[in-house]
Motif scaffolding. Structure first.
Motif, mmCIF file in Angstrom:
data_model
loop_
_atom_site.group_PDB
_atom_site.id
_atom_site.type_symbol
_atom_site.label_atom_id
_atom_site.label_comp_id
_atom_site.label_asym_id
_atom_site.label_seq_id
_atom_site.Cartn_x
_atom_site.Cartn_y
_atom_site.Cartn_z
ATOM 1 N N TYR A 1 38.795 22.678 56.632
ATOM 2 C CA TYR A 1 38.545 23.816 57.513
ATOM 3 C C TYR A 1 38.697 23.368 58.954
ATOM 4 N N TYR A 2 39.505 24.048 59.702
ATOM 5 C CA TYR A 2 39.751 23.704 61.100
ATOM 6 C C TYR A 2 38.748 24.424 61.996
ATOM 7 N N VAL A 3 38.023 23.662 62.788
ATOM 8 C CA VAL A 3 37.100 24.211 63.783
ATOM 9 C C VAL A 3 37.781 24.084 65.131
ATOM 10 N N GLY A 4 37.930 25.196 65.826
ATOM 11 C CA GLY A 4 38.633 25.206 67.104
ATOM 12 C C GLY A 4 37.767 24.823 68.284
ATOM 13 N N ARG A 5 38.422 24.555 69.404
ATOM 14 C CA ARG A 5 37.717 24.178 70.636
ATOM 15 C C ARG A 5 36.848 25.296 71.174
ATOM 16 N N ARG A 6 37.158 26.515 70.829
ATOM 17 C CA ARG A 6 36.377 27.653 71.316
ATOM 18 C C ARG A 6 35.298 28.083 70.326
ATOM 19 N N ASP A 7 35.146 27.318 69.253
ATOM 20 C CA ASP A 7 34.083 27.590 68.288
ATOM 21 C C ASP A 7 32.834 26.822 68.700
ATOM 22 N N ILE A 8 31.696 27.439 68.494
ATOM 23 C CA ILE A 8 30.410 26.860 68.884
ATOM 24 C C ILE A 8 29.586 26.617 67.630
ATOM 25 N N ARG A 9 29.033 25.431 67.543
ATOM 26 C CA ARG A 9 28.162 25.107 66.408
ATOM 27 C C ARG A 9 26.750 25.571 66.732
ATOM 28 N N LEU A 10 26.313 26.616 66.026
ATOM 29 C CA LEU A 10 24.973 27.166 66.272
ATOM 30 C C LEU A 10 23.876 26.308 65.664
ATOM 31 N N GLY A 11 24.208 25.612 64.593
ATOM 32 C CA GLY A 11 23.209 24.815 63.886
ATOM 33 C C GLY A 11 23.651 24.608 62.461
ATOM 34 N N GLU A 12 22.671 24.518 61.562
ATOM 35 C CA GLU A 12 22.940 24.321 60.136
ATOM 36 C C GLU A 12 22.050 25.245 59.331
ATOM 37 N N ILE A 13 22.576 25.649 58.172
ATOM 38 C CA ILE A 13 21.742 26.331 57.179
ATOM 39 C C ILE A 13 21.977 25.619 55.854
ATOM 40 N N GLY A 14 20.920 25.238 55.206
ATOM 41 C CA GLY A 14 21.042 24.541 53.936
ATOM 42 C C GLY A 14 21.871 23.272 54.016
ATOM 43 N N GLY A 15 21.839 22.605 55.158
ATOM 44 C CA GLY A 15 22.612 21.381 55.338
ATOM 45 C C GLY A 15 24.086 21.610 55.634
ATOM 46 N N CYS A 16 24.485 22.850 55.867
ATOM 47 C CA CYS A 16 25.882 23.190 56.140
ATOM 48 C C CYS A 16 26.039 23.597 57.606
ATOM 49 N N PRO A 17 27.042 23.058 58.300
ATOM 50 C CA PRO A 17 27.246 23.476 59.694
ATOM 51 C C PRO A 17 27.580 24.964 59.766
ATOM 52 N N PHE A 18 27.133 25.594 60.840
ATOM 53 C CA PHE A 18 27.344 27.023 61.047
ATOM 54 C C PHE A 18 27.984 27.223 62.419
ATOM 55 N N TYR A 19 29.178 27.818 62.427
ATOM 56 C CA TYR A 19 29.943 28.019 63.657
ATOM 57 C C TYR A 19 30.124 29.496 63.960
ATOM 58 N N ILE A 20 30.381 29.763 65.234
ATOM 59 C CA ILE A 20 30.669 31.114 65.701
ATOM 60 C C ILE A 20 31.687 30.980 66.833
ATOM 61 N N ARG A 21 32.574 31.924 66.945
ATOM 62 C CA ARG A 21 33.552 31.892 68.032
ATOM 63 C C ARG A 21 32.841 32.153 69.360
ATOM 64 N N GLU A 22 33.350 31.553 70.397
ATOM 65 C CA GLU A 22 32.755 31.623 71.727
ATOM 66 C C GLU A 22 32.453 33.058 72.178
ATOM 67 N N ASP A 23 33.392 33.972 72.008
ATOM 68 C CA ASP A 23 33.154 35.348 72.460
ATOM 69 C C ASP A 23 32.074 36.042 71.636
ATOM 70 N N GLN A 24 31.977 35.730 70.349
ATOM 71 C CA GLN A 24 30.900 36.267 69.526
ATOM 72 C C GLN A 24 29.546 35.695 69.967
ATOM 73 N N PHE A 25 29.541 34.402 70.282
ATOM 74 C CA PHE A 25 28.313 33.765 70.753
ATOM 75 C C PHE A 25 27.810 34.468 72.019
ATOM 76 N N GLU A 26 28.700 34.770 72.947
ATOM 77 C CA GLU A 26 28.290 35.440 74.184
ATOM 78 C C GLU A 26 27.636 36.789 73.887
ATOM 79 N N TYR A 27 28.134 37.469 72.884
ATOM 80 C CA TYR A 27 27.589 38.771 72.503
ATOM 81 C C TYR A 27 26.204 38.630 71.866
ATOM 82 N N TRP A 28 26.020 37.571 71.057
ATOM 83 C CA TRP A 28 24.790 37.408 70.277
ATOM 84 C C TRP A 28 23.883 36.288 70.782
ATOM 85 N N ARG A 29 24.149 35.716 71.921
ATOM 86 C CA ARG A 29 23.395 34.543 72.384
ATOM 87 C C ARG A 29 21.903 34.800 72.554
ATOM 88 N N HIS A 30 21.507 36.028 72.764
ATOM 89 C CA HIS A 30 20.097 36.389 72.962
ATOM 90 C C HIS A 30 19.362 36.636 71.643
#
Length: 128
Positions: free
Chosen positions: A49-78
Motif C-alpha cells: 500500500y502506497y502512502v503519499g506525502r500528503r497523507d497524515i498518520r492519525l494514529g493506530e487502531i488495533g495495531g494498524c496504522p490509520f491514515y487520512i489525506r491532508e485535505d480530509q484532515f483539515e476538515y476533521w481536525r477538530h
C-alpha cells in the motif's frame, strides 16, 4: 492533560481487525475522502500500500496504522474519529466487504482542553 488520540476503535471493530489480520496479514486503514466508498475507512493489506506525502498518520487502531489525506484532515481536525462496524458489506474496496460488515466512521468534537493538548503535541506525522 495529555493529548487525546485522534482515532479510536470500538471493541467490535478491534475484534474484526484481529479476524481480518489472521486472514490477510498486516493491515492499514485509510480514511476515504468520498470518491468510491463515501467517507468509509478502507481496510487494506499493509504490504504494497502506497502512502503519499500528503497523507497524515492519525494514529493506530488495533495495531494498524490509520491514515487520512491532508485535505480530509483539515476538515476533521477538530474531531476524534471513532471507527465502528455496521452490518452490510461495503462496495468492495475494503477487506471486510466479503464478511457482510463494513467499517464506519463516527466522530465527536474535541473539548477545548483536548484541543489545547493537541496543539501542544504538534501536528501528526505525514506519510510517504
Amino acid at each position: 492533560m495529555s493529548a487525546p488520540e485522534r482515532v479510536i476503535a470500538t471493541e467490535e471493530t478491534l475484534r474484526w481487525i484481529e479476524r481480518l489480520r489472521e486472514k490477510h496479514g498486516a493491515l492499514l486503514f485509510y480514511q476515504s475522502g468520498g470518491c468510491c466508498e463515501g467517507s468509509a475507512p478502507l481496510c487494506n493489506p499493509l504490504e504494497g500500500y502506497y502512502v503519499g506525502r500528503r497523507d497524515i498518520r492519525l494514529g493506530e487502531i488495533g495495531g494498524c496504522p490509520f491514515y487520512i489525506r491532508e485535505d480530509q484532515f483539515e476538515y476533521w481536525r477538530h474531531t476524534q474519529l471513532i471507527i465502528d462496524v455496521v452490518e452490510g458489506g461495503s462496495n468492495g474496496f475494503s477487506l471486510e466487504a466479503p464478511e457482510g460488515i463494513s467499517f464506519h466512521t463516527r466522530s465527536r468534537v474535541f473539548s477545548d482542553a483536548e484541543s489545547v493538548a493537541l496543539a501542544a503535541a504538534g501536528e501528526p506525522p505525514r506519510g510517504g
